[in-house]
Motif scaffolding. Structure first.
Motif, short mmCIF file in Angstrom:
data_model
loop_
_atom_site.label_atom_id
_atom_site.label_comp_id
_atom_site.label_asym_id
_atom_site.label_seq_id
_atom_site.Cartn_x
_atom_site.Cartn_y
_atom_site.Cartn_z
N LEU A 189 43.74 34.00 29.04
CA LEU A 189 41.42 33.40 29.91
C LEU A 189 42.07 33.25 31.07
O LEU A 189 41.20 34.33 31.81
N ALA A 190 43.22 33.07 31.51
CA ALA A 190 43.58 32.73 33.03
C ALA A 190 44.20 34.67 33.60
O ALA A 190 43.31 34.71 34.68
N VAL A 191 44.43 35.61 32.95
CA VAL A 191 44.74 36.46 33.37
C VAL A 191 43.61 37.77 32.58
O VAL A 191 43.74 38.10 33.79
N ALA A 192 42.99 37.48 32.24
CA ALA A 192 41.48 37.94 31.76
C ALA A 192 40.45 38.02 32.70
O ALA A 192 39.52 39.08 33.78
N GLU A 193 39.99 37.08 33.13
CA GLU A 193 39.47 36.32 34.47
C GLU A 193 40.22 36.51 35.87
O GLU A 193 39.37 37.24 36.68
N ALA A 194 41.27 36.72 35.84
CA ALA A 194 41.81 37.63 37.32
C ALA A 194 41.27 38.90 37.57
O ALA A 194 41.35 39.06 38.54
N ARG A 195 41.74 39.54 36.14
CA ARG A 195 41.77 41.58 36.13
C ARG A 195 40.09 41.07 36.27
O ARG A 195 39.81 42.34 36.88
N LEU A 196 39.04 40.56 35.68
CA LEU A 196 37.64 40.60 35.90
C LEU A 196 37.46 40.14 38.04
O LEU A 196 36.61 41.12 38.27
N ALA A 197 37.85 39.43 38.02
CA ALA A 197 37.70 38.80 39.42
C ALA A 197 38.33 39.89 40.82
O ALA A 197 37.97 39.84 41.69
N ALA A 198 39.69 40.60 39.57
CA ALA A 198 40.03 42.39 40.55
C ALA A 198 39.15 43.06 41.10
O ALA A 198 38.79 44.03 41.70
N THR A 199 38.25 43.50 40.28
CA THR A 199 37.20 44.62 40.08
C THR A 199 36.49 44.13 41.36
O THR A 199 35.03 45.09 41.31
N ARG A 200 36.33 43.04 41.72
CA ARG A 200 35.22 42.42 43.26
C ARG A 200 36.63 42.40 44.63
O ARG A 200 36.45 41.47 44.51
N ILE A 201 35.82 43.66 45.41
CA ILE A 201 36.88 43.23 46.35
C ILE A 201 35.61 42.96 47.50
O ILE A 201 34.91 43.23 48.17
N GLU A 202 36.03 42.03 47.68
CA GLU A 202 35.61 41.47 48.67
C GLU A 202 36.17 40.60 50.25
O GLU A 202 37.60 41.17 49.90
N ALA A 203 35.48 40.58 51.52
CA ALA A 203 35.89 40.68 53.12
C ALA A 203 37.03 39.03 52.44
O ALA A 203 36.36 38.28 52.49
N PRO A 204 37.82 39.01 53.19
CA PRO A 204 39.11 38.36 53.03
C PRO A 204 38.79 36.95 54.32
O PRO A 204 38.85 35.81 54.26
N THR A 205 38.08 37.81 55.39
CA THR A 205 37.91 37.26 56.42
C THR A 205 36.28 38.08 57.34
O THR A 205 36.35 39.14 56.63
#
Length: 284
Positions: free
Chosen positions: A169-185
């Motif tokens: 589940l943690a891996v799947a959630e990480a893949r989902l989060a990777a589909t959103r590119i956000e500004a780190p700063t």
């Protein structure tokens, strides 16, 4: 006529450099996907955490849902083993212990009767066999109870399955989060490199971002000035684009090594009050 006076010798170092951005960040992706939305344009000012690019997340969301279902099933199995199976095993042990006690009493009575000559050998052997079977059944029931109790083999195996499901589940959630590119700063978008519909691969650059903060100046000076330049010295900077507006700077870094190919030393300057016209890579 000028009267000679003893004064400090002033040595001026004039060199050319460029404006350094506080941070130049190349934002990319770690997953294969199709760009469905690009929310910024070149030159846009963005805040930390702001969504810049969104990839198609249909498959990623399905994987998260599948992983959550698998984790729920694993937790249910742990509950079954920990509560239901363990209680059944406890009752079985009680029943087998009672049967063993009864078989042992029967065997002792048969043994006494056999010794008195009142019981044939066959019945004594039957009582012995019944006792051995009861002992074996009790041992098996105790082994099952130990296996279904916390720390036992069956319980540990079921718990391990739940741990694996949680990791999936943690891996799947990480893949989902990777589909959103956000500004780190916070910063300014220097270049937008993709458009909706583009298919991108891991490592593909999507956005070039200049981090917010005070700019610095970087210059190369001849190595003969190495003994002259020292951190803290004042400087005056002049931009080629705006030569009539000089501004103060301060030397904050002297490179620890000389460039052997050019025989130069890098110097970096802080700008306490940067003028509005400063831009990254501007010649100064």
């Amino acid at each position: 006529v000028v009267i000679a006076q003893k004064r400090p010798l002033v040595q001026r170092l004039v060199t050319t450099g460029r404006v350094m951005a506080p941070a130049r960040i190349e934002l990319g992706t770690t997953v294969l996907g199709k760009v469905v939305e690009v929310r910024v344009q070149d030159g846009a000012t963005v805040a930390e955490g702001e969504l810049l690019v969104r990839l198609d997340d249909t498959i990623a969301r399905a994987e998260v849902a599948q992983a959550k279902a698998a984790l729920g099933s694993a937790h249910a199995r742990v509950g079954v083993v920990g509560r239901v199976s363990s209680r059944i095993a406890e009752r079985t042990v009680e029943e087998r212990a009672s049967s063993f006690d009864r078989a042992e009493r029967d065997f002792q009575r048969a043994k006494q009767l056999h010794a008195e000559g009142a019981l044939p050998d066959a019945e004594l052997d039957a009582a012995q066999t019944a006792l051995d079977v009861a002992r074996s059944q009790l041992a098996a029931a105790r082994a099952t109870l130990e296996s279904t109790s916390p720390g036992g083999g069956e319980y540990s195996a079921t718990a391990a399955t739940a741990t694996e499901a949680r990791a999936a589940l943690a891996v799947a959630e990480a893949r989902l989060a990777a589909t959103r590119i956000e500004a780190p700063t916070a910063g300014v978008v220097l270049e937008r490199k993709v458009e909706p519909g583009d298919v991108v691969q891991p490592g593909t650059g999507l956005i070039t971002l200049l981090g917010a903060g005070a700019p610095r100046l970087s210059a190369e000076a001849d190595e003969k000035y190495l003994g002259v330049a020292s951190v803290g010295q004042a400087a005056t900077a002049i931009a080629d684009a705006v030569p009539d507006r000089p501004f103060p700077a301060r030397l904050v870094y002297v490179a620890p090594a000389v460039d052997p190919a050019r025989g130069t030393i890098e110097l970096r300057f802080a700008v306490p009050e940067p003028p509005a016209f400063l831009r990254p890579e501007l010649t100064v």
